[in-house]
Design an enzyme around this catalytic site. Sequence first.
Site, PDB file in Angstrom:
ATOM      1  N   HIS A 201      -6.483 -14.083 -18.530  1.00  0.00           N
ATOM      2  CA  HIS A 201      -7.395 -14.157 -17.650  1.00  0.00           C
ATOM      3  C   HIS A 201      -8.748 -14.713 -18.159  1.00  0.00           C
ATOM      4  O   HIS A 201      -9.683 -14.149 -18.289  1.00  0.00           O
ATOM      5  CB  HIS A 201      -7.747 -12.967 -16.719  1.00  0.00           C
ATOM      6  CG  HIS A 201      -8.423 -13.272 -15.466  1.00  0.00           C
ATOM      7  ND1 HIS A 201      -7.784 -12.846 -14.058  1.00  0.00           N
ATOM      8  CD2 HIS A 201      -9.501 -13.377 -14.991  1.00  0.00           C
ATOM      9  CE1 HIS A 201      -8.511 -13.083 -13.137  1.00  0.00           C
ATOM     10  NE2 HIS A 201      -9.568 -13.599 -13.773  1.00  0.00           N
TER      11      HIS A 201
ATOM     12  N   GLU B 161     -10.537  -7.228  -6.489  1.00  0.00           N
ATOM     13  CA  GLU B 161     -11.742  -7.317  -7.222  1.00  0.00           C
ATOM     14  C   GLU B 161     -12.811  -6.818  -6.518  1.00  0.00           C
ATOM     15  O   GLU B 161     -13.576  -5.995  -6.698  1.00  0.00           O
ATOM     16  CB  GLU B 161     -11.905  -8.838  -7.759  1.00  0.00           C
ATOM     17  CG  GLU B 161     -13.395  -8.770  -8.680  1.00  0.00           C
ATOM     18  CD  GLU B 161     -13.691 -10.285  -9.149  1.00  0.00           C
ATOM     19  OE1 GLU B 161     -13.006 -11.357  -8.672  1.00  0.00           O
ATOM     20  OE2 GLU B 161     -14.515 -10.545 -10.018  1.00  0.00           O
TER      21      GLU B 161
ATOM     22  N   HIS C 178      -6.050 -13.582  -7.934  1.00  0.00           N
ATOM     23  CA  HIS C 178      -7.172 -12.853  -7.800  1.00  0.00           C
ATOM     24  C   HIS C 178      -6.984 -11.857  -6.317  1.00  0.00           C
ATOM     25  O   HIS C 178      -7.029 -12.391  -5.361  1.00  0.00           O
ATOM     26  CB  HIS C 178      -8.553 -13.261  -7.581  1.00  0.00           C
ATOM     27  CG  HIS C 178      -8.920 -13.837  -8.952  1.00  0.00           C
ATOM     28  ND1 HIS C 178      -8.220 -15.001  -9.648  1.00  0.00           N
ATOM     29  CD2 HIS C 178     -10.010 -13.728  -9.772  1.00  0.00           C
ATOM     30  CE1 HIS C 178      -8.977 -15.212 -10.730  1.00  0.00           C
ATOM     31  NE2 HIS C 178      -9.847 -14.770 -10.886  1.00  0.00           N
TER      32      HIS C 178
HETATM   33  N1  ADE Z   1     -14.160 -17.511 -10.574  1.00  0.00           N
HETATM   34  C1  ADE Z   1     -14.569 -17.223 -11.740  1.00  0.00           C
HETATM   35  N2  ADE Z   1     -14.642 -15.930 -11.827  1.00  0.00           N
HETATM   36  C2  ADE Z   1     -14.272 -15.526 -10.914  1.00  0.00           C
HETATM   37  C3  ADE Z   1     -13.991 -14.060 -10.458  1.00  0.00           C
HETATM   38  N3  ADE Z   1     -14.468 -12.814 -11.402  1.00  0.00           N
HETATM   39  N4  ADE Z   1     -13.447 -13.574  -9.415  1.00  0.00           N
HETATM   40  C4  ADE Z   1     -13.080 -14.735  -8.435  1.00  0.00           C
HETATM   41  N5  ADE Z   1     -13.203 -15.924  -8.847  1.00  0.00           N
HETATM   42  C5  ADE Z   1     -13.853 -16.451 -10.075  1.00  0.00           C
HETATM   43 ZN    ZN Z   2     -11.088 -14.479 -12.559  1.00  0.00          ZN
END
Ligand code: ADE
Ligand code: ZN
Length: 330
Positions: free
Chosen positions: A12, A195, A192
């Site tokens: 990643h 997060e 993603h």
């Molecule tokens: N693009 C680059 N870094 C990211 C992240 N941590 N979360 C979502 N999109 C991203």
């Molecule tokens: Zn990312």
Amino acid sequence: MSVADLPKVELHLHLEGGAPPEFIRGLAAEKKLDIAGIFNPDGSYAYRDFWHFLDVYEAATSALQAPEDFHRLTLAVLEQSAANGVVYCETFLSPDFCGGRDVSAWKEYLHAIQEAAETTEKTSGILLRGIVTPIRHFGPEKARETAACAQETAGDWIVGFGIGGDEMAGRPADFAYAFDMAREAGLGITAHAGEWGGAQSVADTLDVLNPARIGHGVQAIEDPALVDRLAERGTVLECCPGSNVFLGVFPSWQDHPIKNLRDRGVAVTVSTDDPPFFHTTMRYEYNRLAETFGWEEKDFTAINTAAAKAAFCDEDTRNRVMKRLEPDNA
Ligand code: ADE
Ligand code: ZN
């Protein structure tokens, strides 16, 4: 041997997110582009929070205007990765930033990136593969155009399809069509989620996009049934603890759920996300994880083996990577 010296697999890493600030400053100066506002007085990237980070990221990326710029970027990023002991890396690539999703322009950018990767493979032995990645807050229509770029270039180098950007923008169902296009092209699927969007975002992403891997996914920890589901399903989490702690998803390394998730049977891996933005490196991640959770060489070897198994590359490449993870073969 220090755990930081181990050979590593990184799944990643955003290519533009790996750009050292001095590299972007240099390119901006060459192109007479005024983006001084995205830097702190000490030269590092300046942003207030995740959403501002996305703006600063896009401003930094505006200095990357030609295939040659991406060639140089790839060399700079891979040099850092190799110096950190990474032997295999998958990087997110966004046709949005490489010719505005025009398929023939995208092919030129990709060619330049691959050429740089070939050079670094010869000099440092590091292997790179690409994951085509729409930007979520650019919307589903652009994601479909991005998926068309992915379809045109899917193969033994473009091996996956993912989605990054603002997790709060739209719902997974809005992007299902683009993901179906990528799946039909034989690409490995990651997204993603979890997060910023909580456990529900992870659950919805599993239900709708059915990915083999999740980028981050760490907020799944809020829902024990979801943690069990991830473990049973064998979903691999691309964890980026340094990124999460720096951005404030968790207040400290001690509070990061990577160990808890692993102890409960979830397949976790370790990556840096956007290392210069978050003041991290793969060595730093390993040192902090060892110091925080008492992880030793055997833990990191298991994590790297899980990452190699979850890589989207072909079997021949996977076997080469597995060999490099054996002691004394790096
Ligand atoms: N693009 C680059 N870094 C990211 C992240 N941590 N979360 C979502 N999109 C991203
Ligand atoms: Zn990312």
